[in-house]
Design an enzyme around this catalytic site. Structure first.
Site, short mmCIF file in Angstrom:
data_model
loop_
_atom_site.label_atom_id
_atom_site.label_comp_id
_atom_site.label_asym_id
_atom_site.label_seq_id
_atom_site.Cartn_x
_atom_site.Cartn_y
_atom_site.Cartn_z
CE LYS A 97 16.47 0.63 11.28
NZ LYS A 97 15.15 0.47 11.93
CD GLU A 119 24.62 -4.57 9.72
OE1 GLU A 119 23.62 -4.14 10.32
OE2 GLU A 119 25.70 -3.98 9.71
CB SER A 386 10.53 4.58 15.87
OG SER A 386 9.85 3.36 16.02
C1 LIG Z 1 14.86 -0.22 13.08
C2 LIG Z 1 13.67 0.29 13.78
C3 LIG Z 1 13.58 0.30 15.19
C4 LIG Z 1 14.62 -0.30 16.08
O1 LIG Z 1 15.88 0.29 16.08
P1 LIG Z 1 16.39 1.22 17.26
O2 LIG Z 1 17.82 1.39 16.97
O3 LIG Z 1 16.12 0.53 18.55
O4 LIG Z 1 15.63 2.49 17.16
C5 LIG Z 1 12.46 0.86 15.78
N1 LIG Z 1 11.44 1.36 15.03
C6 LIG Z 1 11.49 1.36 13.68
C7 LIG Z 1 10.34 1.92 12.93
C8 LIG Z 1 12.60 0.84 13.01
O5 LIG Z 1 12.62 0.82 11.67
#
Ligand SMILES: *Cc1c(COP(=O)(O)O)cnc(C)c1O
Length: 404
Positions: A97, A119, A386
């Site tokens: 993020k 938000e 992610s």
């Molecule tokens: C917020 C988040 C997501 C989902 O958001 P995308 O916009 O779909 O990437 C996925 N993995 C993690 C670790 C997150 O914090």
């Protein structure tokens, strides 16, 4: 830019902010000048080597990029194919993020804005915005549903420690969608000095474009790293889809390489048939949510339905318009994994690789585990990890106890 027969790059969004029939600007008229100003500023600064240099320096020295592309040997043995993990869990803050919030905060600074608003649901995007605000010296205020504030005390405290002000939202269901309404209200009232930091490839144009461009760093790095290690492109990229920013960031620079398959994995929750899921692409329908025409979860009257997922980051009743478009063209294949499958994948990665992953990418891993035996033997897979799982330990523990 590279031109191939598919010729995708640079064509979308079009001048109306659309990806085919998806996207657009379904926003109150009063916000149109602000969205236009943002689009113009983005086009101007994003091309500027000075801006890119400064963003590159923050991404490298502050966020810790490039993140490694890790060959997961024991996982590969288990799944019967060669698996690399793109370690976004090692980005400062523990998820991808920050790539986006740093980019938008730097852009806000260039636009002369003094204040960031955002938000947040579970708090991850609020936290990433608070980090960017702190390091760039911008006042940061975060809207969060009162119910989420109570559920996520730790993240509220983290944001406050970073100097952000958290506003609990008492209206409606006191969750994410009410916080979004409140953030829009704030933006309308303070458009002159305030930038609204959107957290995924969602919202009205130009946000899906902005966030995609700031998250493309993931796919650019993957491309370079896999070519260094393997001398060829991967056969398959897998990523989870909430709003879609980590998936699109990883996929975008491979869109014109037809040999690279793209699999996006949504939250199947308790199963698509139960109605308790967050699978807007796999099981949603066409409609408008938060400023864009896309696939959403809605009832027969067009009222937005409550989404469900064990992972807060996937728990959203919409999806980025570009992903809806890529699914429609057939370039992106969409799958789902349930809560239980994601938790199983969480344990598998913990034991095999010594990594506690966030529950969001565990959905992608669960999908990969289902199909890995059917891939051609010399396949190279890159899974976008992610985020890290520290935030999810309580949820996993409760899930395991409830199952007993
Ligand atoms: C917020 C988040 C997501 C989902 O958001 P995308 O916009 O779909 O990437 C996925 N993995 C993690 C670790 C997150 O914090």
């Amino acid at each position: 830019m590279k031109k191939t027969s598919l010729s995708y790059y640079g064509r979308y969004p079009d001048e109306k902010g659309k990806f085919g029939r998806y996207g657009g600007i379904f926003a109150p008229e009063i916000l149109m000048p602000a969205l236009e100003e943002l689009h113009e500023a983005f086009l101007r600064h994003h091309r500027d080597p000075g801006f890119q240099g400064e963003l590159g320096r923050y991404l490298r020295d502050y966020a810790g990029r490039p993140t490694p592309l890790y060959y997961a040997q024991r996982l590969s043995w288990r799944l019967g194919c060669k698996v690399y993990l793109k370690r976004e869990d090692l980005t400062h803050g523990g998820a991808h993020k920050l790539n986006n919030t740093l980019g938008q905060a730097l852009l806000a600074l260039r636009m002369g804005k003094k204040r960031l608003i955002a938000e947040t649901g579970a708090g991850q995007h609020g936290l990433a915005t608070a980090m960017a605000g702190a390091v760039l010296g911008l006042k940061t205020e975060v809207y969060m549903g009162e119910e989420d504030v109570e559920r996520q005390r730790h993240n509220v405290y983290r944001m406050e420690l970073l100097g952000a002000e958290v506003h609990p939202v008492k209206s409606g269901s006191r969750t994410l969608k009410d916080a979004i309404n409140e953030a829009f209200r704030d933006w309308i009232a303070h458009v002159g000095d305030t930038h609204y930091v959107v957290g995924s490839v969602v919202g009205p144009h130009p946000y899906p474009l902005l966030v995609r461009e700031f998250q493309r760093v993931i796919g650019k790095e993957i491309r370079q790293q896999v070519l260094e290690k393997e001398g060829r492109l991967p056969s398959l990229l897998v990523a989870c889809i909430g709003g879609g920013s980590n998936a699109l960031g990883a996929f975008y620079d491979f869109l014109e390489d037809p040999s690279v398959q793209l699999h996006g994995v949504e939250a199947g929750g308790q199963g698509l048939r139960t109605g308790r899921h967050s699978a807007s692409l796999a099981a949603g329908s066409l409609g408008v949510l938060h400023g864009a025409y896309t696939r959403i979860l809605q009832d027969e009257y067009g009222q937005i339905e409550t989404s469900h997922s064990i992972s807060a980051g996937l728990d959203y009743p919409g999806v980025g318009p570009e992903l809806a478009f890529l699914q429609e063209t057939g370039r992106l294949k969409v799958y789902t994994a349930t809560d239980a499958e994601a938790v199983e994948a969480f344990h598998m990665l913990a034991k095999l690789e010594g990594i506690l992953p966030a529950l969001e990418p565990c959905h992608a891993l669960a999908h990969l585990a289902k199909i890995s035996r059917r891939l051609p033997p010399d396949s190279i897979v890159v899974l976008n990890l992610s985020g890290r799982g520290d935030k999810d330990l309580g949820v996993v523990q409760k899930f395991m106890e409830d199952r007993k």
